[in-house]
Design a protein around this motif. Structure first.
Motif, short mmCIF file in Angstrom:
data_model
loop_
_atom_site.label_atom_id
_atom_site.label_comp_id
_atom_site.label_asym_id
_atom_site.label_seq_id
_atom_site.Cartn_x
_atom_site.Cartn_y
_atom_site.Cartn_z
N GLY A 1 1.88 -5.10 1.20
CA GLY A 1 2.55 -4.60 2.39
C GLY A 1 2.42 -5.58 3.54
O GLY A 1 3.39 -5.86 4.25
N ALA A 2 1.22 -6.14 3.69
CA ALA A 2 0.98 -7.08 4.79
C ALA A 2 1.87 -8.32 4.63
O ALA A 2 2.44 -8.82 5.61
CB ALA A 2 -0.49 -7.49 4.82
N LYS B 1 4.71 -8.43 3.10
CA LYS B 1 6.08 -8.01 3.39
C LYS B 1 6.33 -8.00 4.89
O LYS B 1 7.43 -8.27 5.35
CB LYS B 1 6.33 -6.61 2.83
CG LYS B 1 7.07 -6.64 1.50
CD LYS B 1 7.56 -5.25 1.14
CE LYS B 1 7.76 -5.16 -0.36
NZ LYS B 1 7.63 -3.79 -0.87
N ASP C 1 -2.15 -2.83 -2.74
CA ASP C 1 -1.02 -2.23 -2.02
C ASP C 1 -0.94 -2.77 -0.59
O ASP C 1 0.13 -3.11 -0.10
CB ASP C 1 -1.18 -0.70 -1.93
CG ASP C 1 -0.93 0.00 -3.26
OD1 ASP C 1 -0.32 -0.64 -4.14
OD2 ASP C 1 -1.35 1.16 -3.41
N ILE C 2 -2.10 -2.81 0.06
CA ILE C 2 -2.11 -3.20 1.47
C ILE C 2 -1.78 -4.69 1.62
O ILE C 2 -1.05 -5.08 2.52
CB ILE C 2 -3.47 -2.83 2.12
CG1 ILE C 2 -3.57 -1.30 2.22
CG2 ILE C 2 -3.62 -3.47 3.50
CD1 ILE C 2 -4.93 -0.77 2.57
N VAL D 1 -7.88 5.81 0.41
CA VAL D 1 -8.17 5.12 -0.85
C VAL D 1 -8.92 6.04 -1.81
O VAL D 1 -9.37 5.61 -2.86
CB VAL D 1 -8.98 3.82 -0.62
CG1 VAL D 1 -8.23 2.91 0.34
CG2 VAL D 1 -10.37 4.10 -0.09
N GLN E 1 -6.70 -1.12 -6.47
CA GLN E 1 -5.25 -1.02 -6.33
C GLN E 1 -4.86 -0.75 -4.88
O GLN E 1 -3.81 -1.21 -4.40
CB GLN E 1 -4.75 0.12 -7.24
CG GLN E 1 -3.31 0.52 -7.06
CD GLN E 1 -2.33 -0.49 -7.64
OE1 GLN E 1 -2.66 -1.15 -8.63
NE2 GLN E 1 -1.16 -0.63 -7.03
N ALA E 2 -5.70 -0.03 -4.16
CA ALA E 2 -5.39 0.28 -2.76
C ALA E 2 -5.32 -1.00 -1.92
O ALA E 2 -4.45 -1.15 -1.08
CB ALA E 2 -6.45 1.23 -2.19
N GLY F 1 -4.53 3.67 -5.82
CA GLY F 1 -3.85 2.88 -4.80
C GLY F 1 -4.05 3.44 -3.42
O GLY F 1 -4.76 4.43 -3.21
N ASN F 2 -3.38 2.78 -2.48
CA ASN F 2 -3.42 3.24 -1.10
C ASN F 2 -2.39 4.35 -0.96
O ASN F 2 -1.24 4.20 -1.38
CB ASN F 2 -3.07 2.07 -0.18
CG ASN F 2 -3.19 2.40 1.28
OD1 ASN F 2 -4.11 3.12 1.68
ND2 ASN F 2 -2.27 1.88 2.07
N ASP G 1 5.79 0.36 2.72
CA ASP G 1 5.49 -0.93 2.10
C ASP G 1 4.02 -1.07 1.71
O ASP G 1 3.64 -2.01 1.03
CB ASP G 1 5.85 -2.08 3.05
CG ASP G 1 7.36 -2.22 3.19
OD1 ASP G 1 8.08 -1.77 2.28
OD2 ASP G 1 7.81 -2.77 4.22
N PHE G 2 3.21 -0.17 2.19
CA PHE G 2 1.77 -0.33 2.02
C PHE G 2 1.15 0.64 1.01
O PHE G 2 -0.04 0.61 0.80
CB PHE G 2 1.05 -0.09 3.35
CG PHE G 2 1.36 -1.11 4.40
CD1 PHE G 2 0.65 -2.30 4.43
CD2 PHE G 2 2.34 -0.89 5.35
CE1 PHE G 2 0.92 -3.25 5.41
CE2 PHE G 2 2.62 -1.83 6.32
CZ PHE G 2 1.90 -3.02 6.35
N ILE G 3 1.96 1.55 0.46
CA ILE G 3 1.34 2.60 -0.35
C ILE G 3 1.87 2.65 -1.77
O ILE G 3 2.98 2.23 -2.06
CB ILE G 3 1.52 4.00 0.30
CG1 ILE G 3 3.00 4.29 0.59
CG2 ILE G 3 0.70 4.11 1.58
CD1 ILE G 3 3.26 5.68 1.17
N SER G 4 1.01 3.16 -2.66
CA SER G 4 1.42 3.41 -4.04
C SER G 4 2.12 4.75 -4.15
O SER G 4 2.89 4.98 -5.06
CB SER G 4 0.19 3.48 -4.96
OG SER G 4 -0.24 2.20 -5.32
N ASN H 1 -11.28 1.64 -6.04
CA ASN H 1 -9.83 1.71 -6.03
C ASN H 1 -9.20 0.39 -5.58
O ASN H 1 -8.53 0.32 -4.55
CB ASN H 1 -9.41 2.86 -5.10
CG ASN H 1 -7.95 3.20 -5.16
OD1 ASN H 1 -7.17 2.55 -5.89
ND2 ASN H 1 -7.52 4.19 -4.40
#
Ligand code: SF4
Ligand code: SF4
Lengths: 285, 513
Positions: free
Chosen positions: B439-440, B442, B435-436, A16, B431-432, A21-22, A113-116, B429
């Motif tokens: 994803g989770a 999904k 994102d997670i 992070v 946004q991180a 984003g991740n 699916d988890f990252i920018s 952050n």
């Protein structure tokens, strides 16, 4: 598809702190600077199979594989004492791996699916620019990955032609300015900085400079004159460039440099104030 | 009788309880004088030695455990019993709801559900400015926290981005209260990134809201649903008569034989027993107490019996899996090895099949079956990990964590939760996290809850307490019913070491007397 391989010292699948984003961060082995405060000095050099670490390992977990020109590491017996890294005369390590574009793509697919996006870091990634071209092109072509942002974390110490190769494939660059004066730069990194200063301005002109970082090392780059010169440079750059002031930390630095001192709050404030006077907003971490 | 007298006296003289808390505890003692709804001796035994746990619902159920009034309908029709006409503006709507909340029964005495508040209030916004909405909500929030001081009191917002949802998040960040608990329903189509981002920043401040996978949950219900208490998703205008949970650790400890025998004998036996207890309690509530014939909420259609079902809960899956693995001579642990995760998944699937195969009376909301619920734990759970979670302190990296638990989520229509811990640096952050979370979802997660290390709020099994409240409670008692529950939890587990789980509230406190 292609035979190109890169020397990869590590992959972090969730970060992070390496851009918005991740992000998945890929660390490349080998660097063309030698900073005193390097926290990961074992990523600076390439292994020449000298065998010093093999001898030094207390658990006999390392073996030279002469045929394939690499070192075999037994993860079962390794006790993670880091002796091998400490004794390596090349500032290298027996742990980095050769990876192909396909290898890296399949690592990204696991977490897509988890990252920018992804960030490539080092070491110095631009030393493997040809590999980056193929790697980034592959990401851009891959239907499930092409939306990912690609950031490059570099020391900037390469010729301008190198940037041109990957400019269009990359969303942004994060570059360190270690010092403005070539002499000070040489003291800190062992090398002069003409290329770096050129790179910073070039990337900015191309609209691709995301972040500029200054690692503050007291008694080296925190002098008034030095900070003023850096401010002048920054003021020539587009205001969108994120400016980050990083406090040098002694964590993990090599023994011979332990006399370096971390900046105290007063020293940090002084530099912050200088930037403020120059109407530059910096983010301190 | 002597025993009852002593218990009553103990409550009356307990300096850590305020007047209302004493009254609640006295009621629990009074209820305990009644015979338990008729179940087999074996089931009574299982309840006594905590192989099956009724979460201190009391021995004579006289109100459903979870009630989710159809507040929208109430606002539209008014309530005769309370002599409330339908509100015509924002102030009247808030006043209406404030009054109604205090009449909604639950186990703790405080309503577990306050509605999808933005949807309820939006029709009354008219030309109110953002500023005045904010001010009114802030007072409303203060009212809720002071008069319903229980961390299981739960309010929902979303999925659409709107002025009320934004104001709620802003108020939350400002007032930093434990109550109400909060869930944002997140829908990939309807919820903007900006709203999710705002929610994430709110979590940074106050460790809520939870983010619910609206696209997924909504398919499990015929009508609207609400997230209440501790991650329980239930139908609006209805709820759950009861929640009885199966202690998978305890039944595994007493199981002799291999894993096949566990699936063939032990698991089905205790699933049936749990369902027997559920059935007996439902019948007592509906047929003996005749709750739905006599309570004004039901009489006026704010709740309907056909929107009710019951909840079959379970906990201690991690210990169950690890023990079964050990008995087979394997060193595989839940959350860390594929084999163990697969076994865990199979256990959940089998339980779900038992629950789905058993018709229950008065459970029309789920077609005559109970909802299955991964119960997020209470303070007495010293050895058992909440629901299907990975034990605190043993969580693997975030992706492995999600991959290990996500496969359960689609099965658990009554609600399931896992808590993820982020380092402080993520605050820079948001946004991180976004994102997670995406994803989770999904990967099939139903609910996403996260915490920041060292936050001022501590997440106990399913609800929040303030770090400072905990300390104070140990010394002099707290305004919040749930704090005593938390204090017990904290003493039992290292929850403040890793910040952890979420619990239920006063029911446990009452049972101590
Ligand atoms: S890692 Fe370093 S010490 Fe070991 S063989 Fe390579 S160069 Fe020599
Ligand atoms: S860290 Fe290096 S030196 Fe230490 S046991 Fe492992 S391989 Fe050997």
């Amino acid at each position: 598809m292609n035979a190109l391989q890169a020397n990869i010292s590590g992959i972090i699948k969730s970060s992070v702190i390496d851009g918005p984003g991740n992000r998945m961060v890929i660390f490349f082995q080998a660097c063309n600077l030698n900073c005193m405060y390097c926290h990961n000095s074992h990523t600076i050099g390439l292994c020449n199979l000298c065998g010093v670490c093999v001898q030094a390992c207390p658990t006999q977990s390392l073996k030279i594989d002469t045929a394939n020109k690499r070192i075999i590491h037994d993860t079962e017996t390794c006790v993670h004492c880091d002796t091998c890294i400490k004794v390596c005369p090349e500032n290298s390590s027996p742990f980095y791996k050769k990876m192909s574009v396909e290898n890296l793509i399949s690592e990204i697919l696991e977490v897509k699916d988890f990252i920018s996006g992804i960030t490539v870091s080092g070491g110095e990634v631009m030393l493997q620019a040809d590999f980056l071209v193929e790697f980034f092109t592959a990401i851009r072509k891959y239907p499930e990955l092409k939306h990912l942002s690609i950031l490059v974390d570099s020391n900037g110490n390469v010729g301008l032609d190198k940037w041109d190769k990957i400019l269009d494939l990359t969303d942004g660059f994060m570059i360190d300015i270690k010092a403005y004066s070539p002499q000070i730069h040489k003291q800190i990194t062992g090398f002069s900085n003409e290329k770096i200063l050129d790179s910073i301005q070039y990337l900015d002109k191309k609209g691709k400079l995301d972040e500029l970082r200054l690692v503050l090392v007291p008694d080296y780059n925190n002098g008034e004159d030095e900070i003023n010169k850096i401010s002048t440079l920054i003021n020539k750059l587009s205001p969108e460039v994120r400016k980050v002031l990083i406090k040098m930390r002694k964590h993990g630095i090599r023994k011979k440099y332990t006399s370096l001192k971390e900046p105290n709050p007063e020293e940090i404030r002084k530099v912050q104030n200088r930037f403020k006077e120059a109407v530059i907003s910096v983010f301190t971490i | 009788m002597e025993d009852i007298k002593n218990r009553v006296r103990e409550v009356l003289t307990d300096g850590c309880l305020d007047y209302k808390q004493k009254k609640h505890n006295l009621a629990y003692i009074a209820e305990s004088t009644q015979a338990y709804p008729k179940v087999s001796d074996e089931a009574m035994e299982a309840l006594a030695d905590k192989k099956i746990c009724d979460l201190f619902e009391g021995s004579a159920p006289y109100r459903p455990r979870y009630i989710l009034p159809d507040y929208k309908l109430a606002l539209k029709k008014g309530i005769k019993y309370l002599e409330l006409d339908p509100p015509t503006d924002f102030d009247e709507a808030i006043n209406f709801l404030s009054i109604l909340y205090s009449y909604v029964p639950s186990i703790t005495g405080y309503s577990v559900y306050l509605g999808n508040i933005d949807q309820l209030l939006l029709p009354f916004v008219a030309d109110l400015s953002e500023e005045s909405i904010y001010k009114k909500l802030k007072l409303f929030w203060r009212y809720i926290d002071r008069t319903l001081p229980d961390a299981f009191v739960h309010i929902n917002i979303g999925p659409e981005d709107n002025i009320i949802a934004r104001a709620v998040l802003k108020v939350e960040r400002e007032v930093k209260q434990v109550v109400p608990n909060l869930t944002l329903k997140y829908d990939t189509e309807k919820t903007s990134d900006a709203l999710l981002n705002d929610a994430i920043k709110t979590v940074f401040e106050v460790a809520k809201p939870h983010i619910a996978n609206h696209n997924m949950i909504t398919t499990d219900f015929k009508g609207e649903y609400g997230v209440v208490s501790c991650y329980n998703s239930l139908p609006e205008g209805g709820g759950s008569h009861t929640l009885i949970r199966l202690n998978l650790k305890k039944i595994t400890d007493q199981h002799s034989g291999n894993t096949d025998a566990f699936f063939a004998e032990t698991l089905p036996k205790y699933c049936e027993m749990t369902l027997d207890i559920i059935e007996a309690r439902i019948k007592y509530l509906v047929e003996t107490v005749k709750y739905f014939e006599t309570d004004f909420l039901a009489q006026e259609g704010i709740i309907k019996l056909e929107n009710f079902s019951a909840m079959f809960g379970f906990y201690g899956l991690a210990e169950c899996v690890n023990t079964l693995m050990k008995n087979e001579g394997h060193d595989f642990t839940y959350g860390h090895s594929e084999e163990a995760n697969q076994l865990g998944h199979r256990i959940v699937e089998e339980m779900k099949q038992h629950v789905d195969a058993r018709p229950l009376p008065y459970c029309e909301a789920n077609n005559g079956r109970a909802f299955i619920h991964s119960q997020s734990g209470i303070d007495i759970d010293v050895e058992e990990t909440a629901g299907a979670r990975i034990p605190i302190g043993e969580e693997p990296d975030i992706y492995s964590h999600i991959n290990a638990v996500a496969p359960h989520h689609h099965l658990i229509n009554g609600g399931i939760s896992d808590i993820f811990h982020f380092d402080d640096t993520v605050k820079r952050n948001p946004q991180a996290v976004l994102d997670i979370i995406k994803g989770a979802f999904k990967k099939g997660m139903r609910m996403f809850t996260f915490n920041i290390a060292n936050s001022e709020f501590i997440r106990v099994t399913g609800y929040l307490v303030r770090r400072s409240d905990l300390k104070e409670f140990r010394e002099e008692g707290s305004r919040y019913g749930s704090t005593s529950f938390a204090a017990n939890s904290m003493d039992n587990k290292n929850v403040d070491k890793r910040i952890a789980k979420r619990v239920n509230s006063n029911e446990r406190t009452a049972s101590q007397y």
